[in-house]
Write an enzyme that holds these catalytic residues in place. Structure first.
Site, PDB file in Angstrom:
ATOM      1  CG  HIS A 146       9.124  -3.949 -16.803  1.00  0.00           C
ATOM      2  ND1 HIS A 146      10.110  -4.625 -16.128  1.00  0.00           N
ATOM      3  CD2 HIS A 146       8.731  -2.956 -15.975  1.00  0.00           C
ATOM      4  CE1 HIS A 146      10.314  -4.052 -14.943  1.00  0.00           C
ATOM      5  NE2 HIS A 146       9.476  -3.038 -14.831  1.00  0.00           N
ATOM      6  CB  ILE A 147       4.601  -0.845 -20.822  1.00  0.00           C
ATOM      7  CG1 ILE A 147       3.258  -1.527 -20.521  1.00  0.00           C
ATOM      8  CG2 ILE A 147       5.323  -1.536 -21.963  1.00  0.00           C
ATOM      9  CD1 ILE A 147       2.245  -1.402 -21.655  1.00  0.00           C
ATOM     10  N   GLY A 148       4.839  -0.406 -17.249  1.00  0.00           N
ATOM     11  CA  GLY A 148       4.121   0.297 -16.198  1.00  0.00           C
ATOM     12  C   GLY A 148       4.417   1.780 -16.122  1.00  0.00           C
ATOM     13  CB  ILE A 195       2.043   1.812  -7.171  1.00  0.00           C
ATOM     14  CG1 ILE A 195       3.183   2.525  -7.913  1.00  0.00           C
ATOM     15  CG2 ILE A 195       1.227   0.964  -8.142  1.00  0.00           C
ATOM     16  CD1 ILE A 195       4.222   1.590  -8.479  1.00  0.00           C
ATOM     17  CD  GLU A 212      10.884  -7.844 -17.137  1.00  0.00           C
ATOM     18  OE1 GLU A 212      11.558  -6.844 -17.476  1.00  0.00           O
ATOM     19  OE2 GLU A 212      10.008  -7.804 -16.253  1.00  0.00           O
ATOM     20  CG  PHE A 267      -2.142   0.872   1.077  1.00  0.00           C
ATOM     21  CD1 PHE A 267      -3.064   0.657   0.079  1.00  0.00           C
ATOM     22  CD2 PHE A 267      -2.350   1.905   1.966  1.00  0.00           C
ATOM     23  CE1 PHE A 267      -4.184   1.472  -0.048  1.00  0.00           C
ATOM     24  CE2 PHE A 267      -3.463   2.735   1.858  1.00  0.00           C
ATOM     25  CZ  PHE A 267      -4.387   2.508   0.840  1.00  0.00           C
ATOM     26  N   GLY A 268       1.846   1.245  -0.942  1.00  0.00           N
ATOM     27  CA  GLY A 268       2.653   2.440  -1.150  1.00  0.00           C
ATOM     28  C   GLY A 268       1.951   3.378  -2.114  1.00  0.00           C
ATOM     29  NE  ARG A 324      11.926  -4.429 -10.217  1.00  0.00           N
ATOM     30  CZ  ARG A 324      11.472  -3.254 -10.642  1.00  0.00           C
ATOM     31  NH1 ARG A 324      10.240  -3.154 -11.118  1.00  0.00           N
ATOM     32  NH2 ARG A 324      12.239  -2.184 -10.613  1.00  0.00           N
TER      33      ARG A 324
END
Length: 315
Positions: free
Chosen positions: A278-280, A152, A261, A149-150, A232
């Site tokens: 990995h396009i976050g 993001i 990846e 719960f950071g 991750r």
């Protein structure tokens, strides 16, 4: 004159050009390269500062950089940097936490909708001349479980409130005030896994969280549940996930990150898996924020002023 090695992937080419120009304006000598994870070592000898993305800054790599004083991570995750080796060599490491939170949270909702409505398969079918009704699931009113719960996790929760989701979270650090504001209830990991319809992994990778989602914990999930990972790859035991998906012990998974990846094709090619590369944090807005934060810190470093977001230094 300070020598700076600027090493980012092709996807950040515009931000790399901007950074290179600004750093030269600060009086630095800049070598700008585009590398893969394993290929940075040949460029390190003269660098005092390295701006790095995904390159593997392990002990061997750090020891190959005798003049290195400062590593600036283009992003939040620092699992590719050996912090102990950096500290032993007196190298300061900073990152840019929170700058990618909005972009990653947007993608998370997109992945939830994509896997729930089978959007990639429907898209491929129509583009290849087909036409078929895919029956999916709604996300409105369903239970969303957020692991971590950071910044993001909080932004995911905020977006999920627009779908009237019942939101629960598991976190070591509990921001009770923000949870109350967003209507989030903290629960145990076991309760989250066994009751949530959509589970989002949004926690850091470290020794304690390696394969956090393993065979035992996957077995706790409902067979109608979806797993979404935007943090991750090594937070999930992928072999156990493949077995679970093939046996339909869970309904599906949406993954932006993988243990390796590009990923294991056995996992990526399953019909009940949605994959992205990995396009976050890969948005123009996120890149600008990260670039500005890095530039601010390097300017402070050159002027012997205080740096922000130091994650290790040699005391």
């Amino acid at each position: 004159m300070t020598n700076i090695l600027l090493s980012l992937s092709d996807g950040f080419i515009e931000e790399k050009r901007k950074l290179e120009k600004e750093l030269i304006n600060l009086g630095a000598t800049v070598k700008s390269i585009t590398t893969k994870k394993e290929s940075i070592s040949g460029y390190l000898h003269d660098a005092e500062i390295i701006v790095t993305g995904v390159e593997n800054m392990d002990r061997k790599t750090i020891e190959a950089a005798p003049n290195l004083k400062y590593i600036s991570k283009f992003g939040t995750g620092i699992d590719n940097i050996d912090l102990d080796a950096a500290a032993e060599s007196g190298i300061i490491v900073t990152n840019t936490p929170g700058q990618n939170a909005s972009s990653v949270a947007d993608l998370t909702i997109g992945l939830m909708l994509s896997i729930a409505r089978n959007l990639p398969n429907s898209n491929d079918l129509v583009k290849n001349g087909g036409w078929k009704l895919h029956i999916g699931n709604e996300i409105e009113g369903k239970r969303l479980g957020i692991i971590g719960f950071g910044e993001i996790g909080k932004k995911v929760a905020k977006r999920a409130t627009g779908f009237d989701m019942d939101i629960v979270a598991f976190a070591n650090y509990k921001d009770e005030a923000e949870a109350q504001r967003l209507g989030v209830q903290f629960v145990s990991l076991e309760e989250l896994l066994s009751t949530a319809d959509y589970i989002v992994i949004s926690t850091n990778l470290k020794k304690a969280t390696y394969h956090l989602i393993n065979e035992e914990r996957l077995a706790l999930m409902k067979n109608s549940a979806y797993l979404i990972n935007i943090s991750r790859g090594d937070l999930i035991d992928e072999k156990a996930l493949i077995r679970s998906l093939k046996a339909e012990q869970i309904k599906g998974a949406a993954l932006d990150v993988f243990s390796s990846e590009p990923p294991d094709l056995e996992l990526a090619q399953l019909n009940n898996v949605v994959c992205t590369s990995h396009i976050g944090g890969a948005t123009v807005e996120c890149s600008n924020r990260i670039g500005n934060a890095i530039l601010h810190n390097i300017r402070n470093y050159l002027q012997s002023e205080e740096l922000q977001h130091i994650v290790t230094k040699n005391d």
